[in-house]
Design an enzyme around this catalytic site. Structure first.
Site, PDB file in Angstrom:
ATOM      1  N   LEU A 135     -28.653  -7.789   1.207  1.00  0.00           N
ATOM      2  CA  LEU A 135     -27.344  -7.466   1.700  1.00  0.00           C
ATOM      3  C   LEU A 135     -27.412  -6.324   2.495  1.00  0.00           C
ATOM      4  O   LEU A 135     -27.921  -5.399   2.316  1.00  0.00           O
ATOM      5  CB  LEU A 135     -26.431  -7.203   0.445  1.00  0.00           C
ATOM      6  N   HIS A 190     -10.571   6.663  -9.377  1.00  0.00           N
ATOM      7  CA  HIS A 190     -11.517   6.469  -8.175  1.00  0.00           C
ATOM      8  C   HIS A 190     -12.811   6.252  -8.733  1.00  0.00           C
ATOM      9  O   HIS A 190     -13.771   5.728  -8.445  1.00  0.00           O
ATOM     10  CB  HIS A 190     -11.820   7.831  -7.427  1.00  0.00           C
ATOM     11  N   GLY A 215      -5.538   4.611  -7.672  1.00  0.00           N
ATOM     12  CA  GLY A 215      -4.277   5.771  -8.074  1.00  0.00           C
ATOM     13  C   GLY A 215      -3.562   4.857  -8.787  1.00  0.00           C
ATOM     14  O   GLY A 215      -3.239   5.573  -9.872  1.00  0.00           O
ATOM     15  N   TRP A 262      -7.834  12.030   4.403  1.00  0.00           N
ATOM     16  CA  TRP A 262      -7.770  13.398   4.501  1.00  0.00           C
ATOM     17  C   TRP A 262      -6.658  14.058   4.117  1.00  0.00           C
ATOM     18  O   TRP A 262      -6.367  15.299   3.657  1.00  0.00           O
ATOM     19  CB  TRP A 262      -8.298  14.159   5.767  1.00  0.00           C
ATOM     20  N   ARG A 313      -4.677  13.562   1.741  1.00  0.00           N
ATOM     21  CA  ARG A 313      -4.286  13.484   0.296  1.00  0.00           C
ATOM     22  C   ARG A 313      -4.451  14.921  -0.119  1.00  0.00           C
ATOM     23  O   ARG A 313      -5.189  15.726   0.343  1.00  0.00           O
ATOM     24  CB  ARG A 313      -5.340  12.467  -0.310  1.00  0.00           C
ATOM     25  N   ASP A 355      -8.811  -1.082  -2.904  1.00  0.00           N
ATOM     26  CA  ASP A 355      -7.361  -0.267  -2.826  1.00  0.00           C
ATOM     27  C   ASP A 355      -6.902  -0.490  -4.385  1.00  0.00           C
ATOM     28  O   ASP A 355      -6.880  -1.577  -5.094  1.00  0.00           O
ATOM     29  CB  ASP A 355      -6.246  -0.928  -2.101  1.00  0.00           C
ATOM     30  N   GLY A 356      -6.068   0.409  -4.880  1.00  0.00           N
ATOM     31  CA  GLY A 356      -5.240   0.356  -6.016  1.00  0.00           C
ATOM     32  C   GLY A 356      -5.852   1.507  -7.138  1.00  0.00           C
ATOM     33  O   GLY A 356      -5.424   1.245  -8.391  1.00  0.00           O
ATOM     34  N   TRP A 376      -3.969   2.214 -10.644  1.00  0.00           N
ATOM     35  CA  TRP A 376      -4.739   1.937 -11.895  1.00  0.00           C
ATOM     36  C   TRP A 376      -4.683   3.065 -12.859  1.00  0.00           C
ATOM     37  O   TRP A 376      -4.274   3.038 -14.002  1.00  0.00           O
ATOM     38  CB  TRP A 376      -6.197   1.348 -11.490  1.00  0.00           C
ATOM     39  N   SER A 397      -4.062  -1.813   7.485  1.00  0.00           N
ATOM     40  CA  SER A 397      -4.615  -0.314   7.383  1.00  0.00           C
ATOM     41  C   SER A 397      -5.852   0.275   8.320  1.00  0.00           C
ATOM     42  O   SER A 397      -6.476   0.849   7.935  1.00  0.00           O
ATOM     43  CB  SER A 397      -4.568   0.095   6.064  1.00  0.00           C
TER      44      SER A 397
HETATM   45  C1  IPE Z   1      -8.471   3.796  -3.352  1.00  0.00           C
HETATM   46  O1  IPE Z   1      -7.448   3.345  -3.858  1.00  0.00           O
HETATM   47  C2  IPE Z   1      -8.831   4.155  -2.060  1.00  0.00           C
HETATM   48  C3  IPE Z   1      -9.561   5.337  -1.549  1.00  0.00           C
HETATM   49  C4  IPE Z   1      -9.056   5.956  -0.743  1.00  0.00           C
HETATM   50  C5  IPE Z   1     -10.707   5.552  -2.246  1.00  0.00           C
HETATM   51  P1  IPE Z   1      -6.004   4.548  -3.707  1.00  0.00           P
HETATM   52  O2  IPE Z   1      -6.468   5.856  -4.105  1.00  0.00           O
HETATM   53  O3  IPE Z   1      -5.479   4.104  -2.313  1.00  0.00           O
HETATM   54  O4  IPE Z   1      -5.161   3.744  -4.637  1.00  0.00           O
HETATM   55  P2  IPE Z   1      -3.463   3.474  -4.588  1.00  0.00           P
HETATM   56  O5  IPE Z   1      -3.082   2.799  -3.499  1.00  0.00           O
HETATM   57  O6  IPE Z   1      -2.853   5.131  -4.717  1.00  0.00           O
HETATM   58  O7  IPE Z   1      -3.154   2.862  -6.091  1.00  0.00           O
HETATM   59 MG    MG Z   2      -3.880   2.898  -1.649  1.00  0.00          MG
END
Ligand code: IPE
Ligand code: MG
Length: 222
Positions: A112, A19, A5, A51, A53, A2-3, A7, A178
């Site tokens: 792994l 991404h 977006g 989906w 988004r 996560d994060g 970033w 989540s």
């Molecule tokens: C990646 O981070 C998660 C995916 C769905 C690929 P996000 O896209 O949720 O990033 P934030 O939370 O908006 O920063």
């Molecule tokens: Mg997110």
């Protein structure tokens, strides 16, 4: 993972740029987990809710999946066994074929075990399991309700045959699960980290593993 977006936003870039770097981070961390001897790793790449988004972002994510899947055979020497968990039927046919190929090519690998959660949701997974169980009852494969227990039910999940989750790391400063592996993580330890996924490093993983090692796991005992 996560994060991505946030970033990108911090740098004035489109979310898709986050991404893209996030995908690189994923490959780096997977390689590291394999090196340090972790047996199972599950990454949450795309949820049943994602989906919703904007189309542009979903399309960019699909392009990244394609790229990764087409590249996957180049990592054969890493010995990582890849499995996709989630409802893959929602993806384009070419992506589904690439997923199948990737699983087939790595089926006998002994390093792994990497689960990539795509169109995955924990509640969805449980409903899918219940439906499959229903089929087995209807067909007579399961004859009595006394046969239904935790072990049997687990075998209907996407992660059939895999151990329960020990550790969940959530980056990006959010304190939520989540809808991630809600059955398998009943006794998992949680480590929440204030680091955006594209910035995640081997060192950050070490830190989470150290934290995990300090936890006193009692599984409901004393
Ligand atoms: C990646 O981070 C998660 C995916 C769905 C690929 P996000 O896209 O949720 O990033 P934030 O939370 O908006 O920063
Ligand atoms: Mg997110």
């Amino acid at each position: 993972m996560d994060g991505n977006g946030r970033w990108a936003k911090l740098r004035g870039l489109p979310r898709s740029a986050g991404h893209k770097i996030g995908a690189k981070t994923f490959q780096k961390i997977t390689r590291y987990c394999n090196q340090v001897g972790i047996k199972y790793l599950t990454v949450y790449a795309f949820s049943t809710e994602n989906w919703a988004r904007p189309k542009e972002e979903v399309d960019a994510l699909m392009s990244l999946f394609r790229e990764y899947l087409k590249d996957a055979h180049n990592f054969a020497d890493e010995n990582v066994k890849v499995q996709f968990i989630g409802d893959r039927s929602a993806f384009d046919d070419d992506i589904i074929s690439l997923m199948e190929e990737c699983e087939k090519e790595s089926a006998d690998f002994t390093g792994l075990h990497l689960n990539i959660a795509l169109n995955y949701g924990g509640r969805d997974e449980i409903i899918h399991a219940a439906k499959t169980l229903y089929d087995d009852i209807a067909s007579g494969k399961i004859k009595d309700k006394s046969e239904i227990n935790k072990k049997l039910f687990s075998s209907y999940l996407y992660t059939s045959g895999q151990p329960d989750v020990d550790l969940i790391i959530r980056p990006s400063g959010e304190y939520r699960l989540s809808n991630f592996m809600i059955w398998q993580s009943a006794y998992a330890e949680y480590v929440f980290m204030d680091i955006l996924w594209p910035d995640f490093t081997e060192k950050a993983l070490d830190k989470a593993l150290d934290e995990f090692a300090k936890r006193n796991r009692r599984f409901g005992g004393v």
